[in-house]
Design a protein around this motif. Structure first.
Motif, short mmCIF file in Angstrom:
data_model
loop_
_atom_site.label_atom_id
_atom_site.label_comp_id
_atom_site.label_asym_id
_atom_site.label_seq_id
_atom_site.Cartn_x
_atom_site.Cartn_y
_atom_site.Cartn_z
N LYS A 195 -29.20 58.98 -11.41
CA LYS A 195 -30.17 59.93 -10.88
C LYS A 195 -31.42 59.25 -10.33
CE LYS A 195 -28.73 63.66 -14.00
NZ LYS A 195 -29.17 64.61 -15.07
N GLN A 227 -29.59 58.07 -4.63
CA GLN A 227 -30.38 59.29 -4.42
C GLN A 227 -31.47 59.08 -3.37
OE1 GLN A 227 -29.34 62.05 -5.89
NE2 GLN A 227 -27.83 60.99 -7.16
N GLU A 229 -27.44 57.88 -17.43
CA GLU A 229 -28.88 57.68 -17.62
C GLU A 229 -29.21 56.92 -18.91
OE1 GLU A 229 -31.26 58.67 -15.22
OE2 GLU A 229 -29.35 58.84 -14.15
N LYS A 280 -33.72 57.81 -11.85
CA LYS A 280 -34.92 58.07 -12.66
C LYS A 280 -35.34 56.84 -13.46
CE LYS A 280 -34.20 63.06 -13.04
NZ LYS A 280 -35.34 63.37 -12.19
#
Length: 210
Positions: A149, A112, A192, A151
């Motif tokens: 992602k 990303q 995730e 994150k």
């Protein structure tokens, strides 16, 4: 480099080239990108047996590279701690953030548009397109991984081969993954919340986090 296809092993780059290849990845059905110990990056079309380029990034020895999800760019690093993002088609360096690691980066991940670097100077560094920050530990950092992602990050952070899972936005520690028997080589998020952790040992550990 060998290509294994249809139960047949074919040599596509011979030892006579004396390339000392450290890592190679497919970028398409007919091309591979590879990194040499000397920190040269090459793009090879194995269907047409053509070397499209072989460029020298720096005088520092190569450490690691990772392709982005679309296989259009790669993030690469070396013993200097510098991280570069290269356009694979043109070999142009399109991004080179100010380095926060002051010594060799052993491994990085790139998802990303975000890069996570694990360094010999005991720092994990996160480079985003707009800013950078570091997280310091008490041990050499050999391996790291980003969630799809970007994150969350996983960092092998101590002599017990344990992995710290961190929320990158808040830098909050989410979990510690234990039970690895050898120095880690791979931390792979499959989503995730699920992670595979492996080393040169025969054991692969699977974790699920909240």
């Amino acid at each position: 480099i060998f290509l294994y296809k249809d139960e047949k092993l074919t040599k596509i780059i011979d030892i006579e080239k004396k390339y000392f290849i450290q890592k190679a990845s497919f970028v398409s059905h007919s091309k591979i990108v590879f990194g040499l110990l000397s920190n040269r990056i090459g793009l090879y079309d194995f269907e047409n047996k053509k070397l499209e380029y072989l460029i020298q990034l720096s005088a520092s020895s190569f450490s690691h590279f990772v392709l982005d999800e679309q296989k259009k760019t790669l993030a690469t690093t070396d013993e200097s701690g510098i991280v570069r993002v290269m356009d694979i088609a043109t070999a142009n360096i399109i991004r080179q953030p100010k380095p926060l690691n002051k010594d060799r980066v052993y491994q990085l991940d790139y998802k990303q548009g975000i890069i996570l670097a694990a360094g010999q100077d005991r720092k994990a560094v996160v480079y985003t397109p707009t800013n950078s920050f570091e997280i310091e530990y008490d041990f050499l950092l050999y391996s790291c991984g980003l969630s799809p992602k970007a994150k969350k990050g996983g960092i092998a952070f101590n002599e017990k081969n344990e992995v710290m899972v961190v929320d990158l936005a808040s830098q909050k520690e989410l979990a510690v993954l234990t039970g690895q028997r050898a120095t880690l080589t791979q931390i792979r998020f499959i989503n995730e919340f699920e992670i595979f952790v492996s080393s040169d040992d025969s054991q692969i550990n699977y974790f699920k986090i909240n």
